[in-house]
Each structure stands twice: as C-alpha cells, then as structure tokens.
Design a protein around this motif. Sequence first.
Motif, PDB file in Angstrom:
ATOM      1  N   THR A   1      -6.077  -4.935  36.790  1.00  0.00           N
ATOM      2  CA  THR A   1      -6.040  -5.237  35.358  1.00  0.00           C
ATOM      3  C   THR A   1      -7.341  -5.881  34.912  1.00  0.00           C
ATOM      4  O   THR A   1      -7.896  -5.522  33.875  1.00  0.00           O
ATOM      5  CB  THR A   1      -4.867  -6.174  35.025  1.00  0.00           C
ATOM      6  OG1 THR A   1      -3.669  -5.543  35.444  1.00  0.00           O
ATOM      7  CG2 THR A   1      -4.807  -6.473  33.542  1.00  0.00           C
TER       8      THR A   1
ATOM      9  N   ASN B   1       3.014  -5.160  30.673  1.00  0.00           N
ATOM     10  CA  ASN B   1       4.219  -5.876  30.238  1.00  0.00           C
ATOM     11  C   ASN B   1       5.457  -5.038  30.516  1.00  0.00           C
ATOM     12  O   ASN B   1       6.464  -5.551  31.011  1.00  0.00           O
ATOM     13  CB  ASN B   1       4.124  -6.236  28.756  1.00  0.00           C
ATOM     14  CG  ASN B   1       3.228  -7.429  28.516  1.00  0.00           C
ATOM     15  OD1 ASN B   1       3.021  -8.255  29.394  1.00  0.00           O
ATOM     16  ND2 ASN B   1       2.674  -7.509  27.324  1.00  0.00           N
TER      17      ASN B   1
ATOM     18  N   VAL C   1      -9.860  -6.300  25.309  1.00  0.00           N
ATOM     19  CA  VAL C   1      -8.668  -5.975  26.081  1.00  0.00           C
ATOM     20  C   VAL C   1      -8.049  -4.720  25.480  1.00  0.00           C
ATOM     21  O   VAL C   1      -7.852  -4.637  24.281  1.00  0.00           O
ATOM     22  CB  VAL C   1      -7.643  -7.125  26.042  1.00  0.00           C
ATOM     23  CG1 VAL C   1      -6.374  -6.734  26.783  1.00  0.00           C
ATOM     24  CG2 VAL C   1      -8.247  -8.387  26.632  1.00  0.00           C
TER      25      VAL C   1
ATOM     26  N   GLU D   1      -2.438  -3.519  28.134  1.00  0.00           N
ATOM     27  CA  GLU D   1      -1.674  -4.771  28.051  1.00  0.00           C
ATOM     28  C   GLU D   1      -0.177  -4.462  27.953  1.00  0.00           C
ATOM     29  O   GLU D   1       0.639  -5.052  28.661  1.00  0.00           O
ATOM     30  CB  GLU D   1      -2.148  -5.558  26.834  1.00  0.00           C
ATOM     31  CG  GLU D   1      -1.550  -6.915  26.684  1.00  0.00           C
ATOM     32  CD  GLU D   1      -2.163  -7.698  25.523  1.00  0.00           C
ATOM     33  OE1 GLU D   1      -1.595  -8.757  25.218  1.00  0.00           O
ATOM     34  OE2 GLU D   1      -3.167  -7.267  24.927  1.00  0.00           O
ATOM     35  N   GLN D   2       0.181  -3.510  27.089  1.00  0.00           N
ATOM     36  CA  GLN D   2       1.586  -3.139  26.933  1.00  0.00           C
ATOM     37  C   GLN D   2       2.111  -2.469  28.193  1.00  0.00           C
ATOM     38  O   GLN D   2       3.253  -2.681  28.597  1.00  0.00           O
ATOM     39  CB  GLN D   2       1.768  -2.202  25.725  1.00  0.00           C
ATOM     40  CG  GLN D   2       3.212  -1.874  25.439  1.00  0.00           C
ATOM     41  CD  GLN D   2       4.036  -3.107  25.131  1.00  0.00           C
ATOM     42  OE1 GLN D   2       3.635  -3.944  24.332  1.00  0.00           O
ATOM     43  NE2 GLN D   2       5.180  -3.235  25.768  1.00  0.00           N
TER      44      GLN D   2
ATOM     45  N   TYR E   1      -5.593 -12.117  29.120  1.00  0.00           N
ATOM     46  CA  TYR E   1      -5.834 -11.409  27.862  1.00  0.00           C
ATOM     47  C   TYR E   1      -6.319 -12.366  26.794  1.00  0.00           C
ATOM     48  O   TYR E   1      -7.268 -12.068  26.058  1.00  0.00           O
ATOM     49  CB  TYR E   1      -4.559 -10.713  27.375  1.00  0.00           C
ATOM     50  CG  TYR E   1      -3.966  -9.698  28.319  1.00  0.00           C
ATOM     51  CD1 TYR E   1      -4.770  -8.890  29.128  1.00  0.00           C
ATOM     52  CD2 TYR E   1      -2.596  -9.535  28.404  1.00  0.00           C
ATOM     53  CE1 TYR E   1      -4.214  -7.966  29.991  1.00  0.00           C
ATOM     54  CE2 TYR E   1      -2.027  -8.600  29.261  1.00  0.00           C
ATOM     55  CZ  TYR E   1      -2.844  -7.822  30.047  1.00  0.00           C
ATOM     56  OH  TYR E   1      -2.291  -6.904  30.887  1.00  0.00           O
TER      57      TYR E   1
ATOM     58  N   LEU F   1      -1.174 -12.720  33.367  1.00  0.00           N
ATOM     59  CA  LEU F   1      -1.887 -11.643  32.674  1.00  0.00           C
ATOM     60  C   LEU F   1      -2.120 -12.001  31.210  1.00  0.00           C
ATOM     61  O   LEU F   1      -3.206 -11.765  30.677  1.00  0.00           O
ATOM     62  CB  LEU F   1      -1.097 -10.332  32.771  1.00  0.00           C
ATOM     63  CG  LEU F   1      -1.100  -9.670  34.140  1.00  0.00           C
ATOM     64  CD1 LEU F   1      -0.105  -8.513  34.168  1.00  0.00           C
ATOM     65  CD2 LEU F   1      -2.484  -9.176  34.504  1.00  0.00           C
ATOM     66  N   ASN F   2      -1.118 -12.586  30.559  1.00  0.00           N
ATOM     67  CA  ASN F   2      -1.282 -12.977  29.160  1.00  0.00           C
ATOM     68  C   ASN F   2      -2.365 -14.031  28.994  1.00  0.00           C
ATOM     69  O   ASN F   2      -3.107 -14.014  28.013  1.00  0.00           O
ATOM     70  CB  ASN F   2       0.050 -13.449  28.573  1.00  0.00           C
ATOM     71  CG  ASN F   2       0.989 -12.295  28.309  1.00  0.00           C
ATOM     72  OD1 ASN F   2       0.559 -11.166  28.109  1.00  0.00           O
ATOM     73  ND2 ASN F   2       2.271 -12.571  28.319  1.00  0.00           N
TER      74      ASN F   2
ATOM     75  N   CYS G   1      -9.287  -3.833  32.089  1.00  0.00           N
ATOM     76  CA  CYS G   1      -8.957  -4.274  30.731  1.00  0.00           C
ATOM     77  C   CYS G   1     -10.189  -4.447  29.852  1.00  0.00           C
ATOM     78  O   CYS G   1     -10.077  -4.885  28.728  1.00  0.00           O
ATOM     79  CB  CYS G   1      -8.111  -5.545  30.747  1.00  0.00           C
ATOM     80  SG  CYS G   1      -9.022  -7.038  31.102  1.00  0.00           S
TER      81      CYS G   1
END
Length: 101
Positions: A11, A33, A24, A29-30, A87, A83-84, A15
């Motif tokens: 990632t 998730n 990003v 990102e989605q 981002y 991860l968030n 990203c």
Amino acid sequence: MKLCLSVLLITMALCYSLDEARTVCPSLEQYFNDFFLGEIEVFKVQVDSFHVSNPVVEAALKLKECLDTSSPLEKRLLMVKALNKLYEKCKSEKTEDAISA
C-alpha cells in the motif's frame, strides 16, 4: 501478521501517483478498506472495478476468504486504522507542500 505487513508495504508503495508523490489513490484506499472489513460480495465488486483478469480476481477473493477466516476482526481493524493514519499523513503532507509553494 506477515500478510498484513506485506499489504501495508504494498500500500505504501502503490498509494502514490508518479506525478504527485503524495496523492493517495482513493480507489486503492477503498480497496483495502473493503479487503480488511468488507463483505466478500462488496470486495468482489471493488476488485472487478480494476478490470483485471479472472485469475487475479479469483486470487484476490481467495486471499480475502483466508483473511476473513484466519484473522480476528480486532487485528483487521488495527490494520485499517494504521492504513488510515498513512493516508491522512500523505494527505496532510500534500496540503503542507501546497501551502509552502
């Protein structure tokens, strides 16, 4: 946990776009998730949106099934949280660069 670390490193590598180093990719990102927390049907739709070959889709779905059955929800939540944070850091650094330019 090795899988989660691999996903995190991938990632981090993927990203960023080549033209703007701190952008990003929202679809990526989605994707992650959905990978960690989404239902298998939702994740399949996400994978299909990348227009990849059937073997790639099948491999991604097998990996998702493996993750869902072998990794507790608490660990998957920790990965999404990490991860968030990544981002958000990428987005905030981009904003700071735009302000200083």
